[in-house]
Design a protein around this motif. Structure first.
Motif, short mmCIF file in Angstrom:
data_model
loop_
_atom_site.label_atom_id
_atom_site.label_comp_id
_atom_site.label_asym_id
_atom_site.label_seq_id
_atom_site.Cartn_x
_atom_site.Cartn_y
_atom_site.Cartn_z
N VAL A 87 0.84 -1.20 0.00
CA VAL A 87 0.00 0.00 0.00
C VAL A 87 0.87 1.25 0.00
CG1 VAL A 87 -1.78 1.29 1.23
CG2 VAL A 87 -1.83 -1.22 1.24
N ILE A 88 0.51 2.18 -0.86
CA ILE A 88 1.10 3.52 -0.88
C ILE A 88 -0.02 4.52 -0.65
CG2 ILE A 88 2.31 5.26 -2.26
CD1 ILE A 88 3.60 3.00 -3.83
N GLY A 89 0.10 5.30 0.40
CA GLY A 89 -0.88 6.35 0.68
C GLY A 89 -0.30 7.70 0.30
N LEU A 90 -0.94 8.40 -0.64
CA LEU A 90 -0.46 9.71 -1.04
C LEU A 90 -0.95 10.77 -0.06
CD1 LEU A 90 -0.83 9.63 -4.93
CD2 LEU A 90 1.05 8.84 -3.47
N ALA A 91 -0.20 11.86 0.06
CA ALA A 91 -0.48 12.89 1.06
C ALA A 91 -1.79 13.63 0.78
CB ALA A 91 0.68 13.89 1.13
N ARG A 92 -2.22 13.63 -0.46
CA ARG A 92 -3.49 14.24 -0.85
C ARG A 92 -3.90 13.65 -2.19
NH1 ARG A 92 -2.83 17.69 -5.04
NH2 ARG A 92 -0.83 18.76 -5.35
N ASN A 93 -4.98 14.15 -2.74
CA ASN A 93 -5.42 13.69 -4.05
C ASN A 93 -4.58 14.37 -5.14
OD1 ASN A 93 -7.90 14.39 -6.38
ND2 ASN A 93 -7.30 12.30 -5.92
N PHE A 94 -3.65 13.62 -5.74
CA PHE A 94 -2.80 14.15 -6.79
C PHE A 94 -3.34 13.83 -8.18
CE2 PHE A 94 0.08 14.23 -3.22
CZ PHE A 94 0.88 15.33 -3.46
#
Length: 333
Positions: A87-94
């Protein structure tokens, strides 16, 4: 599902084909996700069965693109239960293109397959992708021959976009081909060298080249939930694609400007001759206003096209990262 006969496909590179075998190879599935909590159970169920049928080592890289529901929490729970899931969670919706880039950057497989979590990309088709990869193709992409599950407006606009893009760009992308495809490791390494921030992945997939072949399939409806892509996002996506791979819109306004200048010159000559022959006359107010308003509208449209390119140049010059990761799970440190 596609026909299994090899006669349906062009001949690949025989030298490359002689070195490829799924035994001992690793498959990386890259799944960007945004608010997909309703479909996760069905997605991982079908993905698990597909991997077992393929008989290969596999990893499933799930990228949470700033979801507002509990997608990230459920992904982390799945990762704890299945070591193949990362799993990779991005800091916001990119955005999907950035999320897909994050997954491709993290993938370690000999084969990398971007796939949508909504199951409109049938996981069972990956078997055909792998078979063609073994035959020597570097990129095997899915071609949606039946999109009846999509609305008429979406089908119409999608077809129009592909036609316009292929007309104005030096690059050609296959009609009705999405992001669902298998890429060999060397294709992935080539993609990772492309640094642009405004990423139109379908164009980048085609730009890197290599031997490519399409596999037709029927696009099913979403397994659950609703799409995050509204028509405004699709319009912006289309503009990104055209401006990333074509300067034709800029050249069009150069041609229009030159044409207008030529017409204005002949019109001025005609007015001078008319005044000399029949004398001075009072110009019409209505025609004058039409010319002024039309000229103003054309200028504003031209400035808008120029602004699209300047804006993208501004984004590239700043050099900000394509994405920022806030959390990783399942990866070896």
């Amino acid at each position: 599902m596609p026909a299994s006969s090899d006669a349906a496909y062009p001949a690949p590179d025989p030298i490359v084909a002689a070195t490829r075998n799924r035994r001992g190879a690793k498959l990386s599935l890259v799944a960007p996700m945004h608010n997909e909590t309703e479909v996760l159970d069905a997605f991982f169920g079908r993905i698990g069965r597909t991997i077992e049928d393929l008989g290969v080592e596999a990893e499933v890289i799930c990228i949470d693109d700033g979801s507002r529901d509990d997608t990230l929490a459920r992904l982390l729970d799945w990762a704890r239960r299945d070591p193949r899931i990362k799993v990779i969670g991005l800091a916001r919706n990119f955005g999907k293109e950035a999320a897909m880039t994050a997954g491709i950057d993290a993938a370690t497989g000999d084969m990398v397959v971007p796939i949508d979590a909504d199951l409109q990309d049938p996981p069972e088709l990956i078997e055909e992708f792998v078979r063609l990869w073994e035959r020597g193709f570097d990129v095997v992409y899915g071609v949606r021959v039946d999109r009846s599950s999509d609305s008429f407006v979406k089908r119409f606009t999608a077809n129009a976009f592909y036609k316009v893009f292929n007309r104005v760009s030096d690059l050609s992308i296959p009609m009705s081909a999405g992001d669902f495809r298998l890429m060999d490791r060397r294709v992935v390494e080539a993609l990772k060298t492309l640094p642009e921030r405004n990423r139109f992945m379908k164009g980048l997939f085609a730009w890197v080249g290599f031997s490519q072949v399409g596999v037709p399939y029927v696009r099913p409806p979403r397994a659950a939930g609703n799409t995050s892509f509204g028509y405004l996002k699709l319009l912006r996506f289309a503009l990104d694609g055209i401006t990333s791979f074509s300067t034709v819109p800029l050249r069009v306004w150069s041609v229009l400007g030159l044409s207008a200048a030529v017409l204005a010159f002949f019109a001025a000559v005609g007015l001078v001759i008319r005044v000399m022959v029949v004398g001075r006359e009072v110009p019409g107010y209505a025609s004058l206003m039409v010319v002024i308003l039309l000229g103003f509208a054309v200028q504003m449209l031209a400035f808008g096209v120029l602004g699209e390119y300047v804006g993208r140049l501004y984004q590239e010059v700043k050099g900000r990262p394509i994405y920022i990761v806030s959390r990783r799970a399942g990866f070896e440190d």
